[in-house]
Design an enzyme around this catalytic site. Sequence first.
Site, PDB file in Angstrom:
ATOM      1  N   GLN A  37      -7.461  34.930 -19.706  1.00 18.12           N
ATOM      2  CA  GLN A  37      -8.115  33.736 -19.148  1.00 18.12           C
ATOM      3  C   GLN A  37      -8.633  32.735 -19.837  1.00 18.12           C
ATOM      4  O   GLN A  37      -8.328  31.424 -20.205  1.00 18.12           O
ATOM      5  CB  GLN A  37      -9.198  33.734 -17.949  1.00 18.12           C
ATOM      6  N   GLU A  89      -5.023  25.926  -8.114  1.00 22.44           N
ATOM      7  CA  GLU A  89      -6.400  25.447  -8.220  1.00 22.44           C
ATOM      8  C   GLU A  89      -7.035  25.756  -9.407  1.00 22.44           C
ATOM      9  O   GLU A  89      -7.802  24.584 -10.087  1.00 22.44           O
ATOM     10  CB  GLU A  89      -6.878  26.377  -7.175  1.00 22.44           C
ATOM     11  N   ASP A  90      -7.231  27.079 -10.180  1.00 26.83           N
ATOM     12  CA  ASP A  90      -8.004  27.211 -11.056  1.00 26.83           C
ATOM     13  C   ASP A  90      -7.472  26.444 -12.672  1.00 26.83           C
ATOM     14  O   ASP A  90      -8.286  25.849 -13.251  1.00 26.83           O
ATOM     15  CB  ASP A  90      -8.001  28.871 -11.348  1.00 26.83           C
ATOM     16  N   SER A  91      -6.166  26.415 -12.781  1.00 30.98           N
ATOM     17  CA  SER A  91      -5.685  25.974 -14.066  1.00 30.98           C
ATOM     18  C   SER A  91      -5.824  24.498 -13.783  1.00 30.98           C
ATOM     19  O   SER A  91      -6.068  23.685 -14.910  1.00 30.98           O
ATOM     20  CB  SER A  91      -4.221  26.114 -14.461  1.00 30.98           C
ATOM     21  N   ASP A 139      -6.191  33.348  -6.790  1.00 31.07           N
ATOM     22  CA  ASP A 139      -7.199  34.017  -5.984  1.00 31.07           C
ATOM     23  C   ASP A 139      -8.220  34.800  -7.028  1.00 31.07           C
ATOM     24  O   ASP A 139      -9.234  34.584  -6.997  1.00 31.07           O
ATOM     25  CB  ASP A 139      -6.556  34.930  -5.006  1.00 31.07           C
TER      26      ASP A 139
HETATM   27  C1  LIG Z   1      -0.615  30.489 -17.430  1.00 30.67           C
HETATM   28  C2  LIG Z   1      -1.871  31.441 -17.594  1.00 30.67           C
HETATM   29  C3  LIG Z   1      -2.655  31.299 -16.503  1.00 30.67           C
HETATM   30  N1  LIG Z   1      -3.752  32.018 -16.315  1.00 30.67           N
HETATM   31  C4  LIG Z   1      -4.635  31.931 -15.236  1.00 30.67           C
HETATM   32  C5  LIG Z   1      -5.365  30.757 -15.224  1.00 30.67           C
HETATM   33  C6  LIG Z   1      -5.764  30.608 -13.551  1.00 30.67           C
HETATM   34  O1  LIG Z   1      -7.041  31.384 -13.461  1.00 30.67           O
HETATM   35  C7  LIG Z   1      -4.760  31.397 -13.204  1.00 30.67           C
HETATM   36  C8  LIG Z   1      -3.551  30.548 -12.168  1.00 30.67           C
HETATM   37  O2  LIG Z   1      -4.125  30.338 -11.092  1.00 30.67           O
HETATM   38  P1  LIG Z   1      -3.857  28.712 -10.457  1.00 30.67           P
HETATM   39  O3  LIG Z   1      -3.890  27.652 -11.515  1.00 30.67           O
HETATM   40  O4  LIG Z   1      -4.734  28.412  -9.360  1.00 30.67           O
HETATM   41  O5  LIG Z   1      -2.229  28.957 -10.153  1.00 30.67           O
HETATM   42  P2  LIG Z   1      -1.599  29.829  -9.206  1.00 30.67           P
HETATM   43  O6  LIG Z   1      -0.391  29.393  -8.626  1.00 30.67           O
HETATM   44  O7  LIG Z   1      -1.323  31.164  -9.878  1.00 30.67           O
HETATM   45  O8  LIG Z   1      -2.474  30.442  -8.198  1.00 30.67           O
HETATM   46  C9  LIG Z   1      -2.391  29.821  -6.718  1.00 30.67           C
HETATM   47  O9  LIG Z   1      -2.535  30.901  -5.968  1.00 30.67           O
HETATM   48  C10 LIG Z   1      -2.566  30.548  -4.645  1.00 30.67           C
HETATM   49  C11 LIG Z   1      -2.399  31.618  -3.705  1.00 30.67           C
HETATM   50  C12 LIG Z   1      -3.314  29.671  -4.010  1.00 30.67           C
HETATM   51  O10 LIG Z   1      -3.006  29.252  -2.723  1.00 30.67           O
HETATM   52  C13 LIG Z   1      -3.299  28.415  -4.727  1.00 30.67           C
HETATM   53  O11 LIG Z   1      -4.208  27.398  -4.724  1.00 30.67           O
HETATM   54  C14 LIG Z   1      -3.457  28.875  -6.253  1.00 30.67           C
HETATM   55  O12 LIG Z   1      -4.669  29.115  -6.428  1.00 30.67           O
HETATM   56  O13 LIG Z   1      -3.928  32.264 -14.058  1.00 30.67           O
HETATM   57  C15 LIG Z   1      -4.266  32.927 -17.412  1.00 30.67           C
HETATM   58  O14 LIG Z   1      -5.196  33.563 -17.368  1.00 30.67           O
HETATM   59  N2  LIG Z   1      -3.023  33.073 -18.348  1.00 30.67           N
HETATM   60  C16 LIG Z   1      -1.990  32.285 -18.466  1.00 30.67           C
HETATM   61  O15 LIG Z   1      -1.235  32.588 -19.444  1.00 30.67           O
END
Ligand SMILES: Cc1cn([C@H]2C[C@H](O)[C@@H](COP(=O)(O)OP(=O)(O)O[C@H]3O[C@@H](C)[C@H](O)[C@@H](O)[C@H]3O)O2)c(=O)[nH]c1=O
Length: 378
Positions: free
Chosen positions: A255, A273-275, A17
């Site tokens: 990020q 979603e984002d990754s 989010d």
């Molecule tokens: C591994 C890693 C990720 N990230 C960031 C990348 C992304 O912006 C974020 C991870 O987000 P996502 O990949 O979306 O996975 P997530 O599992 O963390 O987020 C999820 O949250 C739920 C509430 C939603 O319903 C899902 O759709 C999804 O958005 O973390 C870093 O900044 N540093 C890191 O080392």
Amino acid sequence: MQRRWDIFCTVVDNFGDIGVCWRLAKQLTQDHNQKVRLWVDDLLCFSCIAPDVNAEIQQQNVQGVEVCHWQTVFLDVEPADAVIEAFACELPDVYIAAMVRKHKRPVWINLEYLSAEPWVAQYHGLPSPHPRFPLSKTFFFPGFVKGTGGLLREKNLLTQREVFDGVAKRLFLDQKGLCECRTDEIRIALFCYDSAPIENLIGLLSDSLNPVLLIVPQGRAADRIVAILSHAASPDESLIKHKQLTVQIVPFMAQNDYDRLLWSCDINFVRGEDSFVRAQWAGNPFIWNIYPQAEGVHWKKLEAFLDLYTVDMPPEMAIAVREMWFCWNGGKALNATVWMNFLALRESLMQHNKKWIKQLLEQDDLVSGLVQFVENQL
Ligand SMILES: Cc1cn([C@H]2C[C@H](O)[C@@H](COP(=O)(O)OP(=O)(O)O[C@H]3O[C@@H](C)[C@H](O)[C@@H](O)[C@H]3O)O2)c(=O)[nH]c1=O
């Protein structure tokens, strides 16, 4: 024209989010010269992906964005010209009332979760009148095809990614203390949910023909791997060697650095979603662990994306990708054949991903679409 934006974000769980909202805020500020206030209810979670954020400070300027702690008691503030509620989080009543009082009513947008399902294009841009206030909000659906809101993509993202190969990549890996890569080594980044078959993957990578470096950010997956390989753990537990496999556990990255990690690896396991979107812009072969939802709703979403992503692949390639993704999401057991078939596709997937990126570039990015939409309304 420079407008003022308020983005509201509640952290439901994980980092997705705030991950999406932070990118959105930065792109509005840096690519479109907009003035952005980002309201977040969990600054601690935010600071994990943006170490410049101080979780103790209620209001701060971070990379040009005004970051505000969204607390239960919401002060009466002047609403911005454009208001984004992310993922249907509920705006404070006091804020909505202030929107109503404004002479020029703000443009109110509900930014939805990403999905490749065909209905997205029909619902994107639909208005929804508020049941209690004389205001209407518009649904903005990100997506992969024309007629949807598009994907988050910074203006210079692909250029940055291109120039990264070579010296910058080596410097990055060095800076992060990531192991020196042997020429025949396969470098893999792993970011996944608890539901993924990590044990099976560890077994397969350990018996791999090539040496494998598995880079895992600290968290539950890393803890599980430490437990699985406890017999092989080194004293500091950040580097574990077992047969052909070396596991390196790294601190959670900012990020921007995480993007660079995705650019640096031969294969990226991503989630949510984002990754998932960032892995697509990275262009290397990737495997998606979709956010598991009640009653298996996520399977439809996974299928919908695979339908789009694999439509131009030769049938054997499409089958191998589907099998790997299906197994990784717990559809059936992940075995050596499924993994080897996927691994054999590395080169062709790189080529395929180039075409996929080209196809994605045919639509406007999400933030350009939002800016245009707001300008048209005001
Ligand atoms: C591994 C890693 C990720 N990230 C960031 C990348 C992304 O912006 C974020 C991870 O987000 P996502 O990949 O979306 O996975 P997530 O599992 O963390 O987020 C999820 O949250 C739920 C509430 C939603 O319903 C899902 O759709 C999804 O958005 O973390 C870093 O900044 N540093 C890191 O080392």
